[in-house]
Design a protein around this motif. Structure first.
Motif, PDB file in Angstrom:
ATOM      1  N   GLN A  98       5.077 -61.790  55.993  1.00 52.61           N
ATOM      2  CA  GLN A  98       3.717 -62.226  56.362  1.00 52.61           C
ATOM      3  C   GLN A  98       3.068 -61.371  57.439  1.00 52.61           C
ATOM      4  OE1 GLN A  98       6.434 -63.518  57.594  1.00 52.61           O
ATOM      5  NE2 GLN A  98       6.143 -64.542  59.542  1.00 52.61           N
ATOM      6  N   LYS A  99       3.695 -60.241  57.783  1.00 53.99           N
ATOM      7  CA  LYS A  99       3.093 -59.384  58.804  1.00 53.99           C
ATOM      8  C   LYS A  99       2.367 -58.222  58.119  1.00 53.99           C
ATOM      9  CE  LYS A  99       4.782 -62.035  62.094  1.00 53.99           C
ATOM     10  NZ  LYS A  99       5.447 -61.983  63.364  1.00 53.99           N
TER      11      LYS A  99
ATOM     12  N   PHE B 134       9.750 -62.089  71.855  1.00 59.36           N
ATOM     13  CA  PHE B 134      10.589 -61.803  70.690  1.00 59.36           C
ATOM     14  C   PHE B 134      11.855 -61.045  71.056  1.00 59.36           C
ATOM     15  CE2 PHE B 134       6.495 -62.822  68.754  1.00 59.36           C
ATOM     16  CZ  PHE B 134       6.914 -63.865  67.935  1.00 59.36           C
TER      17      PHE B 134
ATOM     18  N   ILE C 106       9.613 -56.508  62.802  1.00 60.37           N
ATOM     19  CA  ILE C 106       8.890 -57.522  62.013  1.00 60.37           C
ATOM     20  C   ILE C 106       7.384 -57.293  62.033  1.00 60.37           C
ATOM     21  CG2 ILE C 106       8.401 -60.005  61.806  1.00 60.37           C
ATOM     22  CD1 ILE C 106      11.340 -60.515  62.578  1.00 60.37           C
ATOM     23  N   SER C 107       6.824 -56.920  63.182  1.00 54.50           N
ATOM     24  CA  SER C 107       5.359 -56.743  63.233  1.00 54.50           C
ATOM     25  C   SER C 107       4.961 -55.273  63.359  1.00 54.50           C
ATOM     26  CB  SER C 107       4.769 -57.549  64.391  1.00 54.50           C
ATOM     27  OG  SER C 107       5.245 -57.050  65.626  1.00 54.50           O
TER      28      SER C 107
ATOM     29  N   THR D 284       5.102 -58.527  69.723  1.00 55.71           N
ATOM     30  CA  THR D 284       3.890 -59.225  69.298  1.00 55.71           C
ATOM     31  C   THR D 284       3.329 -60.135  70.386  1.00 55.71           C
ATOM     32  OG1 THR D 284       5.052 -59.240  67.183  1.00 55.71           O
ATOM     33  CG2 THR D 284       2.990 -60.451  67.280  1.00 55.71           C
TER      34      THR D 284
ATOM     35  N   LEU E 161      16.505 -62.015  61.550  1.00 53.40           N
ATOM     36  CA  LEU E 161      17.137 -61.643  62.825  1.00 53.40           C
ATOM     37  C   LEU E 161      18.510 -62.306  62.930  1.00 53.40           C
ATOM     38  CD1 LEU E 161      14.122 -61.987  65.346  1.00 53.40           C
ATOM     39  CD2 LEU E 161      14.950 -59.918  64.202  1.00 53.40           C
TER      40      LEU E 161
ATOM     41  N   ASP F 289      14.231 -55.095  65.621  1.00 55.58           N
ATOM     42  CA  ASP F 289      13.263 -56.069  65.102  1.00 55.58           C
ATOM     43  C   ASP F 289      11.963 -55.305  64.883  1.00 55.58           C
ATOM     44  OD1 ASP F 289      11.184 -57.848  64.785  1.00 55.58           O
ATOM     45  OD2 ASP F 289      11.751 -59.179  66.440  1.00 55.58           O
TER      46      ASP F 289
ATOM     47  N   THR G  71      13.132 -54.649  70.176  1.00 55.03           N
ATOM     48  CA  THR G  71      11.950 -55.078  69.428  1.00 55.03           C
ATOM     49  C   THR G  71      11.013 -53.872  69.369  1.00 55.03           C
ATOM     50  OG1 THR G  71      12.199 -57.177  70.575  1.00 55.03           O
ATOM     51  CG2 THR G  71      10.184 -56.878  69.291  1.00 55.03           C
TER      52      THR G  71
ATOM     53  N   ARG H 242      14.067 -63.702  72.184  1.00 59.23           N
ATOM     54  CA  ARG H 242      14.578 -64.484  71.043  1.00 59.23           C
ATOM     55  C   ARG H 242      15.794 -63.806  70.417  1.00 59.23           C
ATOM     56  NH1 ARG H 242      10.643 -66.412  66.207  1.00 59.23           N
ATOM     57  NH2 ARG H 242       9.612 -67.349  68.002  1.00 59.23           N
TER      58      ARG H 242
ATOM     59  N   SER I 243      11.803 -66.815  57.009  1.00 54.49           N
ATOM     60  CA  SER I 243      10.815 -66.132  57.840  1.00 54.49           C
ATOM     61  C   SER I 243      11.536 -64.974  58.537  1.00 54.49           C
ATOM     62  CB  SER I 243      10.197 -67.104  58.854  1.00 54.49           C
ATOM     63  OG  SER I 243      11.085 -67.305  59.925  1.00 54.49           O
ATOM     64  N   GLY I 244      10.855 -64.265  59.384  1.00 51.00           N
ATOM     65  CA  GLY I 244      11.454 -63.123  60.071  1.00 51.00           C
ATOM     66  C   GLY I 244      12.666 -63.501  60.912  1.00 51.00           C
ATOM     67  N   THR I 245      12.587 -64.637  61.583  1.00 47.90           N
ATOM     68  CA  THR I 245      13.675 -65.055  62.465  1.00 47.90           C
ATOM     69  C   THR I 245      14.984 -65.253  61.695  1.00 47.90           C
ATOM     70  OG1 THR I 245      12.021 -66.121  63.867  1.00 47.90           O
ATOM     71  CG2 THR I 245      14.315 -66.749  64.253  1.00 47.90           C
TER      72      THR I 245
ATOM     73  N   ASN J  70       7.801 -53.597  68.020  1.00 44.67           N
ATOM     74  CA  ASN J  70       6.456 -53.999  68.444  1.00 44.67           C
ATOM     75  C   ASN J  70       6.530 -55.426  68.981  1.00 44.67           C
ATOM     76  OD1 ASN J  70       3.386 -53.452  68.241  1.00 44.67           O
ATOM     77  ND2 ASN J  70       3.615 -55.443  67.263  1.00 44.67           N
TER      78      ASN J  70
HETATM   79  C1  LIG Z   1       6.516 -62.745  63.901  1.00 43.11           C
HETATM   80  C2  LIG Z   1       7.643 -62.117  64.620  1.00 43.11           C
HETATM   81  C3  LIG Z   1       8.937 -62.660  64.620  1.00 43.11           C
HETATM   82  C4  LIG Z   1       9.253 -63.992  64.037  1.00 43.11           C
HETATM   83  O1  LIG Z   1       9.003 -64.087  62.721  1.00 43.11           O
HETATM   84  P1  LIG Z   1       8.923 -65.507  61.990  1.00 43.11           P
HETATM   85  O2  LIG Z   1       8.522 -65.035  60.637  1.00 43.11           O
HETATM   86  O3  LIG Z   1       7.885 -66.336  62.679  1.00 43.11           O
HETATM   87  O4  LIG Z   1      10.260 -66.113  62.040  1.00 43.11           O
HETATM   88  C5  LIG Z   1       9.949 -61.973  65.261  1.00 43.11           C
HETATM   89  N1  LIG Z   1       9.720 -60.815  65.885  1.00 43.11           N
HETATM   90  C6  LIG Z   1       8.491 -60.265  65.932  1.00 43.11           C
HETATM   91  C7  LIG Z   1       8.310 -58.983  66.653  1.00 43.11           C
HETATM   92  C8  LIG Z   1       7.419 -60.902  65.300  1.00 43.11           C
HETATM   93  O5  LIG Z   1       6.193 -60.366  65.356  1.00 43.11           O
END
Ligand SMILES: *Cc1c(COP(=O)(O)O)cnc(C)c1O
Length: 365
Positions: free
Chosen positions: A187-188, A86, A164-165, A137, A64, A162, A133, A89, A59-61, A135
């Motif tokens: 998945q984003k 995030f 991811i979104s 989320t 990271l 990051d 980060t 995180r 997954s995204g994490t 965006n």
């Molecule tokens: C969804 C998201 C994550 C985490 O991604 P996972 O796929 O749930 O591990 C990290 N950072 C941002 C900004 C996100 O939107």
């Protein structure tokens, strides 16, 4: 069909789901290797980068964590800019692996302030990297990454983002903005099921990689580079189905065109916010930095966000997100990224009109 309006996983087009259902193929065979090379190439076009791009199965994490273990040594000074869950995180992952992390926190709902970043960098010249980060989320805020990139440029730090979104829905020209380590997740914005993280690495990222002493085995960018160069392979068995699906979704994205995709998200973000405000609801995010992929709405005037989400799900077949950590029970969030159009948002706003009073909302009118 359920209207899944959360900020990932997002719904997937039928062509993408068909690719997910394909029979397995040899992950060291010609067809798959060609697919990996093609996916990597298409991602570079959408990331606007000439940098190295790799597919990681996670997954995204996981992406990271990979970024952290490949870039730092225990004791390295890192500035973590956090505007929400995030951002925290990313800071926590770096702390977990022994980096010396200074977290620059901003009030949730607000964007990061560039002069505060500048002050932090001036105060401690031994800082090696800045993590941001793009965006957030959890709060529905998009940082002004271009301004942050311009602020940190003279300091010549490793810039870890990051995205991811954001990337794939919100503009992020990786090379132009000098992002050294960029991480996103399938998945984003990418309209495929979860299972793949994508990273883009600059020359500076490779220098950091060569010096980085945090132990790593599964997440080793040098191994990814070696295997990709060997005809388009990944070091370990990847999420074959997700990569096959990504190949299809990236074709769809390139057909629509990056500029059109970004424009669609700008329009849908605006449409969502206007609709929310027209009910008399309050946006959680500072509107000047409101995200075009996720809208966070405050539970005001008697509204219980948890009850609202339950009613939306049970009576209207629309799935929204709640708040995370400190925002649990205080906000609800609407995802509008990836495979989404005006009809999807109209349906949400149409249902909210009836669901809001049922969930205690007495405002507006
Ligand atoms: C969804 C998201 C994550 C985490 O991604 P996972 O796929 O749930 O591990 C990290 N950072 C941002 C900004 C996100 O939107």
């Amino acid at each position: 069909m359920t209207n899944l309006r959360i900020p990932g996983p997002t719904p997937c087009p039928p062509e993408v789901l068909a690719a997910m259902g394909r029979q397995m193929i040899n992950h060291r065979g010609g067809e798959f290797q060609k697919t990996v090379l093609s996916v990597t190439d298409k991602l570079k076009k959408l990331f606007l980068t000439q940098n190295d791009v790799f597919l990681l199965t996670s997954s995204g994490t996981g992406g990271l964590e990979a970024a952290i273990v490949n870039s730092f040594s225990p004791g390295d000074k890192v500035l973590a800019v956090s505007i929400g869950v995030f951002g925290d995180r990313l800071a926590n992952i770096a702390k977990t692996f022994g980096a010396d992390v200074t977290t620059l926190k901003f009030e949730w709902g607000k964007a990061a302030n560039t002069s505060a970043i500048k002050t932090a960098l001036d105060k401690d010249p031994s800082i090696k990297a800045v993590m941001v980060t793009h965006n957030e989320t959890s709060t529905g805020v998009t940082n002004d990454l271009k301004a942050i990139s311009e602020t940190i440029k003279p300091y010549d730090k490793l810039f870890v983002v990051d995205a991811i979104s954001s990337i794939g829905s919100i503009a992020l020209p990786v090379d132009e903005w000098g992002v050294d380590v960029m991480i996103t997740g399938a998945q984003k914005s990418w309209m495929v099921p979860p299972g793949i993280a994508m990273v883009a690495l600059s020359e500076k990222a490779w220098k950091a990689n060569a010096a980085a002493k945090i132990p790593r085995f599964y997440w080793d960018f040098a191994k990814s580079k070696k295997y990709l160069a060997n005809g388009g392979q990944t070091p370990w068995t990847p999420a074959v189905s997700v990569i096959l699906a990504l190949d299809v979704s990236l074709n769809m994205m390139l057909n629509e065109g990056l500029d059109n995709i970004i424009a669609r998200h700008i329009k849908l973000g605006k449409m969502t916010r206007e609709g929310i405000k027209s009910f008399g609801l309050k946006l959680f995010a500072d509107e000047a930095y409101a995200s075009n992929t996720v809208t966070a709405v405050l539970g005001s005037d008697g509204l219980d966000p948890k009850t609202l989400n339950k009613i939306m799900r049970e009576e209207y077949d629309i799935v929204l997100s709640g708040g995370q950590m400190d925002l649990d029970g205080k906000i609800f969030r609407i995802g509008h990224l990836g495979w989404v159009n005006e009809k999807d948002i109209e349906a949400v706003l149409g249902a909210l009109k009836y669901a809001l009073p049922k969930a205690g909302f007495t405002g507006g009118k």
